[in-house]
Write a protein that holds these residues in place. Sequence first.
Motif, PDB file in Angstrom:
ATOM      1  N   VAL A  71       0.854  -1.404  -0.055  1.00  0.00           N
ATOM      2  CA  VAL A  71      -0.131  -0.033   0.086  1.00  0.00           C
ATOM      3  C   VAL A  71       1.029   1.152  -0.082  1.00  0.00           C
ATOM      4  CG1 VAL A  71      -1.751   1.455   1.496  1.00  0.00           C
ATOM      5  CG2 VAL A  71      -1.997  -1.224   1.177  1.00  0.00           C
ATOM      6  N   ALA A  72       1.883   1.197   0.703  1.00  0.00           N
ATOM      7  CA  ALA A  72       3.025   2.421   0.846  1.00  0.00           C
ATOM      8  C   ALA A  72       3.602   2.596  -0.515  1.00  0.00           C
ATOM      9  CB  ALA A  72       3.804   2.151   1.934  1.00  0.00           C
ATOM     10  N   ALA A  73       4.036   1.611  -0.982  1.00  0.00           N
ATOM     11  CA  ALA A  73       4.701   1.742  -2.363  1.00  0.00           C
ATOM     12  C   ALA A  73       3.516   2.170  -3.596  1.00  0.00           C
ATOM     13  CB  ALA A  73       5.210   0.282  -2.784  1.00  0.00           C
ATOM     14  N   LEU A  74       2.288   1.815  -3.483  1.00  0.00           N
ATOM     15  CA  LEU A  74       1.078   2.208  -4.649  1.00  0.00           C
ATOM     16  C   LEU A  74       0.845   3.431  -4.135  1.00  0.00           C
ATOM     17  CD1 LEU A  74      -0.660  -1.237  -4.478  1.00  0.00           C
ATOM     18  CD2 LEU A  74       0.622  -0.383  -6.467  1.00  0.00           C
ATOM     19  N   LEU A  75       0.731   3.955  -2.775  1.00  0.00           N
ATOM     20  CA  LEU A  75       0.490   5.370  -2.740  1.00  0.00           C
ATOM     21  C   LEU A  75       1.477   6.297  -3.100  1.00  0.00           C
ATOM     22  CD1 LEU A  75      -1.260   5.047   0.673  1.00  0.00           C
ATOM     23  CD2 LEU A  75      -2.361   5.595  -1.373  1.00  0.00           C
ATOM     24  N   LEU A 103      11.583   9.503  -9.794  1.00  0.00           N
ATOM     25  CA  LEU A 103      11.728   9.710  -8.532  1.00  0.00           C
ATOM     26  C   LEU A 103      10.757   8.797  -7.502  1.00  0.00           C
ATOM     27  CD1 LEU A 103      13.261  11.470  -6.235  1.00  0.00           C
ATOM     28  CD2 LEU A 103      11.330  13.023  -6.234  1.00  0.00           C
ATOM     29  N   ALA A 104       9.672   8.379  -7.822  1.00  0.00           N
ATOM     30  CA  ALA A 104       8.790   7.248  -7.133  1.00  0.00           C
ATOM     31  C   ALA A 104       9.538   6.017  -7.379  1.00  0.00           C
ATOM     32  CB  ALA A 104       7.327   7.604  -7.625  1.00  0.00           C
ATOM     33  N   GLY A 105       9.565   5.886  -8.607  1.00  0.00           N
ATOM     34  CA  GLY A 105      10.396   4.509  -8.785  1.00  0.00           C
ATOM     35  C   GLY A 105      11.599   4.329  -7.817  1.00  0.00           C
ATOM     36  N   PHE A 106      12.497   5.271  -7.881  1.00  0.00           N
ATOM     37  CA  PHE A 106      13.596   5.213  -6.793  1.00  0.00           C
ATOM     38  C   PHE A 106      13.411   4.906  -5.542  1.00  0.00           C
ATOM     39  CE2 PHE A 106      17.225   6.531  -4.379  1.00  0.00           C
ATOM     40  CZ  PHE A 106      18.408   6.094  -5.036  1.00  0.00           C
ATOM     41  N   ALA A 107      12.363   5.662  -5.205  1.00  0.00           N
ATOM     42  CA  ALA A 107      11.625   5.293  -3.672  1.00  0.00           C
ATOM     43  C   ALA A 107      11.230   3.832  -3.487  1.00  0.00           C
ATOM     44  CB  ALA A 107      10.432   6.440  -3.454  1.00  0.00           C
ATOM     45  N   ASN A 108      10.545   3.348  -4.689  1.00  0.00           N
ATOM     46  CA  ASN A 108      10.079   2.046  -4.334  1.00  0.00           C
ATOM     47  C   ASN A 108      11.215   1.177  -4.607  1.00  0.00           C
ATOM     48  OD1 ASN A 108       7.296   2.351  -4.029  1.00  0.00           O
ATOM     49  ND2 ASN A 108       7.038   2.554  -6.367  1.00  0.00           N
ATOM     50  N   ALA A 109      12.302   1.155  -4.985  1.00  0.00           N
ATOM     51  CA  ALA A 109      13.618   0.462  -4.989  1.00  0.00           C
ATOM     52  C   ALA A 109      14.017   0.536  -3.864  1.00  0.00           C
ATOM     53  CB  ALA A 109      14.454   1.002  -6.114  1.00  0.00           C
ATOM     54  N   SER A 175       5.902   0.667 -13.964  1.00  0.00           N
ATOM     55  CA  SER A 175       6.867  -0.515 -13.971  1.00  0.00           C
ATOM     56  C   SER A 175       7.489  -0.833 -12.707  1.00  0.00           C
ATOM     57  CB  SER A 175       7.910  -0.152 -14.860  1.00  0.00           C
ATOM     58  OG  SER A 175       7.479  -0.087 -16.474  1.00  0.00           O
ATOM     59  N   ALA A 176       7.845   0.375 -11.755  1.00  0.00           N
ATOM     60  CA  ALA A 176       8.345  -0.072 -10.484  1.00  0.00           C
ATOM     61  C   ALA A 176       7.246  -0.649  -9.750  1.00  0.00           C
ATOM     62  CB  ALA A 176       8.612   1.224  -9.711  1.00  0.00           C
ATOM     63  N   ALA A 177       5.998  -0.142  -9.622  1.00  0.00           N
ATOM     64  CA  ALA A 177       4.761  -0.771  -8.871  1.00  0.00           C
ATOM     65  C   ALA A 177       4.675  -2.292  -9.368  1.00  0.00           C
ATOM     66  CB  ALA A 177       3.659   0.166  -9.001  1.00  0.00           C
ATOM     67  N   HIS A 178       4.624  -2.608 -10.590  1.00  0.00           N
ATOM     68  CA  HIS A 178       4.434  -3.713 -11.111  1.00  0.00           C
ATOM     69  C   HIS A 178       5.637  -4.691 -10.779  1.00  0.00           C
ATOM     70  CE1 HIS A 178       4.497  -6.855 -14.326  1.00  0.00           C
ATOM     71  NE2 HIS A 178       3.226  -6.788 -14.233  1.00  0.00           N
ATOM     72  N   LEU A 179       6.686  -4.206 -10.851  1.00  0.00           N
ATOM     73  CA  LEU A 179       7.924  -5.131 -10.426  1.00  0.00           C
ATOM     74  C   LEU A 179       7.945  -5.360  -8.715  1.00  0.00           C
ATOM     75  CD1 LEU A 179      10.560  -6.080 -11.322  1.00  0.00           C
ATOM     76  CD2 LEU A 179      11.615  -4.032 -10.664  1.00  0.00           C
ATOM     77  N   HIS A 180       7.398  -4.367  -7.934  1.00  0.00           N
ATOM     78  CA  HIS A 180       7.149  -4.472  -6.588  1.00  0.00           C
ATOM     79  C   HIS A 180       6.329  -5.754  -6.430  1.00  0.00           C
ATOM     80  CE1 HIS A 180       7.219  -2.725  -2.499  1.00  0.00           C
ATOM     81  NE2 HIS A 180       6.270  -3.529  -2.373  1.00  0.00           N
ATOM     82  N   ASN A 224      18.357  -3.148  -9.723  1.00  0.00           N
ATOM     83  CA  ASN A 224      18.134  -2.801 -11.282  1.00  0.00           C
ATOM     84  C   ASN A 224      17.160  -1.880 -11.489  1.00  0.00           C
ATOM     85  OD1 ASN A 224      19.592  -4.975 -12.308  1.00  0.00           O
ATOM     86  ND2 ASN A 224      17.995  -6.632 -12.398  1.00  0.00           N
ATOM     87  N   LEU A 225      15.999  -1.773 -10.561  1.00  0.00           N
ATOM     88  CA  LEU A 225      15.085  -0.463 -10.428  1.00  0.00           C
ATOM     89  C   LEU A 225      15.811   0.726 -10.098  1.00  0.00           C
ATOM     90  CD1 LEU A 225      12.326   0.487 -10.841  1.00  0.00           C
ATOM     91  CD2 LEU A 225      11.739  -0.319  -8.679  1.00  0.00           C
ATOM     92  N   ALA A 226      16.779   0.774  -8.986  1.00  0.00           N
ATOM     93  CA  ALA A 226      17.408   1.928  -8.487  1.00  0.00           C
ATOM     94  C   ALA A 226      18.435   2.429  -9.482  1.00  0.00           C
ATOM     95  CB  ALA A 226      18.074   1.644  -7.108  1.00  0.00           C
ATOM     96  N   ARG A 227      18.971   1.568 -10.184  1.00  0.00           N
ATOM     97  CA  ARG A 227      19.652   1.899 -11.301  1.00  0.00           C
ATOM     98  C   ARG A 227      19.063   2.596 -12.658  1.00  0.00           C
ATOM     99  NH1 ARG A 227      21.043  -0.787 -15.851  1.00  0.00           N
ATOM    100  NH2 ARG A 227      19.920  -2.648 -15.233  1.00  0.00           N
ATOM    101  N   ARG A 228      17.641   1.951 -12.921  1.00  0.00           N
ATOM    102  CA  ARG A 228      17.224   2.513 -14.023  1.00  0.00           C
ATOM    103  C   ARG A 228      16.629   4.010 -13.730  1.00  0.00           C
ATOM    104  NH1 ARG A 228      13.037  -1.805 -15.076  1.00  0.00           N
ATOM    105  NH2 ARG A 228      12.144  -0.450 -16.539  1.00  0.00           N
ATOM    106  N   ALA A 229      16.389   4.090 -12.432  1.00  0.00           N
ATOM    107  CA  ALA A 229      15.567   5.342 -12.076  1.00  0.00           C
ATOM    108  C   ALA A 229      16.522   6.396 -11.839  1.00  0.00           C
ATOM    109  CB  ALA A 229      14.858   5.038 -10.777  1.00  0.00           C
ATOM    110  N   SER A 230      17.864   6.197 -11.104  1.00  0.00           N
ATOM    111  CA  SER A 230      18.821   6.950 -10.925  1.00  0.00           C
ATOM    112  C   SER A 230      19.479   7.425 -12.246  1.00  0.00           C
ATOM    113  CB  SER A 230      19.852   6.352  -9.913  1.00  0.00           C
ATOM    114  OG  SER A 230      20.568   5.321 -10.578  1.00  0.00           O
ATOM    115  N   ALA A 231      19.639   6.758 -13.405  1.00  0.00           N
ATOM    116  CA  ALA A 231      20.115   7.164 -14.557  1.00  0.00           C
ATOM    117  C   ALA A 231      19.248   8.048 -14.977  1.00  0.00           C
ATOM    118  CB  ALA A 231      20.091   5.859 -15.384  1.00  0.00           C
TER     119      ALA A 231
END
Length: 312
Positions: A71-75, A103-109, A175-180, A224-231
Amino acid sequence: MNAAVAPPVPEELDAFRRDRTYLGADHHRNERRIWIVTGICVVTLAAQLVGGALFKSVALTAGGLHMSAHVAALLTAAAAYAFARRHAADPRFSFGVGKVGYLAGFANAVVLAITALAIATESVERLIHPEAVRYDGALPLAAAGLAVNLLCIVVLRPARRKGHTHDRDGDLNISAAHLHLSADAMVSVLTIAAMALGAALHWDWTDPAAGLAGAILVGRFAWNLARRASATLLDVNPSSALTEEVRARLQVDGAEVVDLHVWRLGPGHHAAVAVVAGLHVDVARLRQALAVIPELSHVTIEVATPGATHQP
C-alpha cells in the motif's frame, strides 16, 4: 510619413512542445490503474488485520503488515502521478514534471531493498534457530496473498509500446509498482513450494531457505530498479542510438555538430541541446529533420562560426 517597421521577431530555438508537458502517453490510464490496485490492497490489508484481531491469528496480522508495504509503495506511485498531473503546466519546473515518476520509482527501489534486507535477516535467524511452522494456517494465507498479487499484476501490466522506440524504460513509475508486486509474487511461489515440501518431509529449514532465496531475488530487483531510475534522475544519456540519430540528422550540407547533449524528460520524451558549426546553417531545416523523431520533444540548436572555440 512612413509607417514604423516592426523589428523582426527572432526565430525560436526551442522545439517541439511549447507547453513543456512531458508526461507519458498513458499517464491518466496508469494513474487510474494504480488507484484500482491500491484499493484492492487496502481492502485486503483491512481484512487481514481485522481477521488477525478477531481470530487471534499472528499469521493474518503478519500478512496485513506485509500488505501495508504494498500500500505504501502504491500510494507513492499514485502521489507521483497526481503531482505530475496537477503541476504539468507549472512554469517553476523548467523541463516539466515528467521525472517525478522516476523519483517515485527510486523510492520504491529503496523500499524493495529494505524489504529484501528484512526478509534476509529473518531467514538467517530462522536457519540458525529453527522454529516449527504451522503449515495448516500458513499455506492458505500464502496462497491467498499470491492470488491478490497476481490480480494486481494483471491490472498493472505495463502497456506494450508500438513501433520503434529509443525509450526502453517507458513509464518507470508503473513499472516499479508492477515490479514490486511481481517480486512479492515470486517470493510467494518460493514460499508455498518450500512450505509444501516442508510439510511433506517435515523439514523446518525449507521455509527460511526459501525466504533467503526470495530476499536475494528481491534485492536484485531493487538494484536494477534503482539503477534505471537514478540514470534518468542524473541525466545519463538514455540511448546512444538516439544520440547518433540526432547527430546524423544535424550533420547535413557541411554542418558539423561540435557539442550535443541528449537526456530524458519523462516517459517517451527526450531533450537535445546541440551546437552546430557551418557557413550556411538553416536552423529551420535542421529542426524539420529532427521533427521526425517521435521521442524528441525539446530541441535547442545553437549555430557557431566555423573555427570558433566553443565552451560547453
